[in-house]
Motif scaffolding. Structure first.
Motif, mmCIF file in Angstrom:
data_model
loop_
_atom_site.group_PDB
_atom_site.id
_atom_site.type_symbol
_atom_site.label_atom_id
_atom_site.label_comp_id
_atom_site.label_asym_id
_atom_site.label_seq_id
_atom_site.Cartn_x
_atom_site.Cartn_y
_atom_site.Cartn_z
ATOM 1 N N ALA A 124 0.845 -1.074 -0.039
ATOM 2 C CA ALA A 124 0.129 0.007 0.131
ATOM 3 C C ALA A 124 0.740 1.234 -0.077
ATOM 4 C CB ALA A 124 -0.931 0.036 1.262
ATOM 5 N N LEU A 125 2.203 1.091 0.188
ATOM 6 C CA LEU A 125 2.869 2.347 0.093
ATOM 7 C C LEU A 125 3.104 2.833 -1.165
ATOM 8 C CD1 LEU A 125 5.900 1.333 2.583
ATOM 9 C CD2 LEU A 125 4.025 2.639 3.082
ATOM 10 N N THR A 126 3.551 4.319 -1.429
ATOM 11 C CA THR A 126 3.723 4.689 -2.552
ATOM 12 C C THR A 126 5.324 4.303 -2.798
ATOM 13 O OG1 THR A 126 4.717 6.838 -1.760
ATOM 14 C CG2 THR A 126 2.533 6.580 -1.932
ATOM 15 N N GLY A 127 5.526 4.378 -4.065
ATOM 16 C CA GLY A 127 6.759 4.208 -4.751
ATOM 17 C C GLY A 127 8.151 4.892 -4.040
ATOM 18 N N GLY A 128 7.833 5.976 -3.633
ATOM 19 C CA GLY A 128 8.566 7.110 -2.836
ATOM 20 C C GLY A 128 8.850 6.681 -1.386
ATOM 21 N N GLN A 129 7.551 6.168 -0.695
ATOM 22 C CA GLN A 129 7.899 5.605 0.448
ATOM 23 C C GLN A 129 8.712 4.238 0.492
ATOM 24 O OE1 GLN A 129 3.372 5.614 1.043
ATOM 25 N NE2 GLN A 129 3.963 6.746 3.095
ATOM 26 N N ARG A 130 8.382 3.313 -0.320
ATOM 27 C CA ARG A 130 9.242 2.007 -0.355
ATOM 28 C C ARG A 130 10.683 2.563 -0.792
ATOM 29 N NH1 ARG A 130 4.163 0.032 -2.852
ATOM 30 N NH2 ARG A 130 5.052 0.740 -4.971
ATOM 31 N N GLU A 131 10.849 3.444 -1.848
ATOM 32 C CA GLU A 131 12.281 3.675 -2.028
ATOM 33 C C GLU A 131 13.084 4.390 -0.803
ATOM 34 O OE1 GLU A 131 14.301 7.176 -4.735
ATOM 35 O OE2 GLU A 131 12.821 6.008 -5.724
ATOM 36 N N CYS A 132 12.183 5.101 0.036
ATOM 37 C CA CYS A 132 13.006 5.532 1.065
ATOM 38 C C CYS A 132 13.140 4.543 2.131
ATOM 39 C CB CYS A 132 11.987 6.765 2.043
ATOM 40 S SG CYS A 132 11.640 8.309 1.114
ATOM 41 N N LEU A 133 12.490 3.674 2.226
ATOM 42 C CA LEU A 133 12.956 2.575 3.190
ATOM 43 C C LEU A 133 14.061 1.742 2.645
ATOM 44 C CD1 LEU A 133 9.400 1.775 4.350
ATOM 45 C CD2 LEU A 133 10.941 2.502 5.513
ATOM 46 N N GLU A 134 13.854 1.417 1.415
ATOM 47 C CA GLU A 134 14.949 0.562 0.725
ATOM 48 C C GLU A 134 16.321 1.274 0.802
ATOM 49 O OE1 GLU A 134 13.303 -0.177 -3.109
ATOM 50 O OE2 GLU A 134 12.006 -1.918 -2.388
ATOM 51 N N VAL A 135 16.247 2.381 0.785
ATOM 52 C CA VAL A 135 17.544 3.146 0.839
ATOM 53 C C VAL A 135 18.168 2.937 2.421
ATOM 54 C CG1 VAL A 135 18.692 5.468 1.070
ATOM 55 C CG2 VAL A 135 17.140 5.146 -0.855
ATOM 56 N N ILE A 136 17.444 2.760 3.407
ATOM 57 C CA ILE A 136 18.094 2.404 4.340
ATOM 58 C C ILE A 136 18.010 1.007 4.974
ATOM 59 C CG2 ILE A 136 17.707 4.937 5.534
ATOM 60 C CD1 ILE A 136 15.142 3.708 7.064
ATOM 61 N N SER A 137 17.832 0.356 3.882
ATOM 62 C CA SER A 137 17.909 -1.248 4.126
ATOM 63 C C SER A 137 16.952 -1.929 4.710
ATOM 64 C CB SER A 137 19.301 -1.611 4.720
ATOM 65 O OG SER A 137 20.478 -1.217 3.907
ATOM 66 N N VAL A 138 15.647 -1.183 4.476
ATOM 67 C CA VAL A 138 14.443 -1.823 5.185
ATOM 68 C C VAL A 138 13.605 -2.375 4.014
ATOM 69 C CG1 VAL A 138 12.186 -1.503 6.394
ATOM 70 C CG2 VAL A 138 14.090 -0.054 7.068
ATOM 71 N N ILE A 139 13.378 -3.834 4.188
ATOM 72 C CA ILE A 139 12.757 -4.728 2.945
ATOM 73 C C ILE A 139 11.669 -5.334 3.636
ATOM 74 C CG2 ILE A 139 14.828 -4.590 1.394
ATOM 75 C CD1 ILE A 139 15.126 -7.683 2.944
ATOM 76 N N PRO A 140 10.503 -5.322 2.708
ATOM 77 C CA PRO A 140 9.422 -6.207 3.417
ATOM 78 C C PRO A 140 9.786 -7.708 3.716
ATOM 79 C CG PRO A 140 9.465 -6.143 0.927
ATOM 80 C CD PRO A 140 10.557 -5.354 1.262
ATOM 81 N N LEU A 141 8.836 -8.118 4.694
ATOM 82 C CA LEU A 141 9.010 -9.447 5.121
ATOM 83 C C LEU A 141 8.414 -10.367 3.981
ATOM 84 C CD1 LEU A 141 7.628 -8.800 8.934
ATOM 85 C CD2 LEU A 141 10.195 -9.400 7.992
ATOM 86 N N ALA A 142 8.977 -11.577 3.959
ATOM 87 C CA ALA A 142 8.345 -12.566 3.021
ATOM 88 C C ALA A 142 6.892 -12.842 3.468
ATOM 89 C CB ALA A 142 9.082 -13.781 3.154
ATOM 90 N N PRO A 143 5.858 -13.151 2.491
ATOM 91 C CA PRO A 143 4.553 -13.417 2.895
ATOM 92 C C PRO A 143 4.403 -14.582 3.662
ATOM 93 C CG PRO A 143 4.704 -12.929 0.431
ATOM 94 C CD PRO A 143 6.062 -12.805 1.112
ATOM 95 N N ALA A 144 3.482 -14.787 4.607
ATOM 96 C CA ALA A 144 3.406 -16.015 5.425
ATOM 97 C C ALA A 144 2.970 -17.096 4.427
ATOM 98 C CB ALA A 144 2.457 -15.905 6.333
ATOM 99 N N PRO A 145 3.402 -18.173 4.410
ATOM 100 C CA PRO A 145 2.938 -19.333 3.770
ATOM 101 C C PRO A 145 1.414 -19.451 3.971
ATOM 102 C CG PRO A 145 4.327 -19.999 5.419
ATOM 103 C CD PRO A 145 4.583 -18.782 5.551
#
Length: 157
Positions: A124-145
């Motif tokens: 649900a985050l915008t591309g800019g928000q995801r980019e901000c988080l990725e710059v500081i090495s924050v990535i999403p968790l893997a989806p639960a099986p």
């Protein structure tokens, strides 16, 4: 000599905004924020309104020199949390784990960070928000099986 009372007020408020940034790492101050006896939060909120800086490009430039993300396209609340996480992680030599309950400036940044990494919120985050988080090495968790179905189980010979 003062050329313009509006410019003088802007400069006085800008000094308060700079002091706020030094303490909080962002200019996305809540409306109630004050600094150096000035209502810096309300002032910044007013400047974020569409058209508020029309005819004052030098004011916007001055604000961007303090904080390039002073007027993000997402919520200022999200930006406040992000700024704290960014600064905390910048102090670490490796990605630190910030647990829920870690509170800075009255914000539970650990809980906020954990929530941002969930697949639903990340999507649900915008591309800019995801980019901000990725710059500081924050990535999403893997989806639960998902639940195992009969078709996905290996068959026995």
């Amino acid at each position: 000599m003062v050329w313009s009372p509006a410019d003088e007020r802007f400069q006085e408020n800008l000094e308060a905004a700079k002091a706020y940034y030094e303490q909080r790492w962002t200019l996305c101050a809540p409306r109630s924020a004050t600094m150096l006896g000035r209502p810096v939060g309300q002032w910044l909120s007013n400047l974020r309104r569409p058209g508020a800086l029309e005819g004052h490009s030098e004011w916007e430039t001055a604000l961007r020199e303090v904080d390039d993300d002073w007027n993000p396209s997402w919520s200022p609340e999200w930006q406040r949390h992000y700024a704290v996480v960014r600064e905390i992680l910048a102090e670490e030599s490796i990605l630190a784990y910030v647990e829920p309950g870690v509170t800075v400036h009255g914000m539970d940044i650990g809980k906020w960070l954990a929530r941002q990494r969930t697949p639903e919120v990340w999507a649900a985050l915008t591309g800019g928000q995801r980019e901000c988080l990725e710059v500081i090495s924050v990535i999403p968790l893997a989806p639960a099986p998902g639940p195992e179905t009969a078709a996905s189980r290996p068959r026995r010979p």
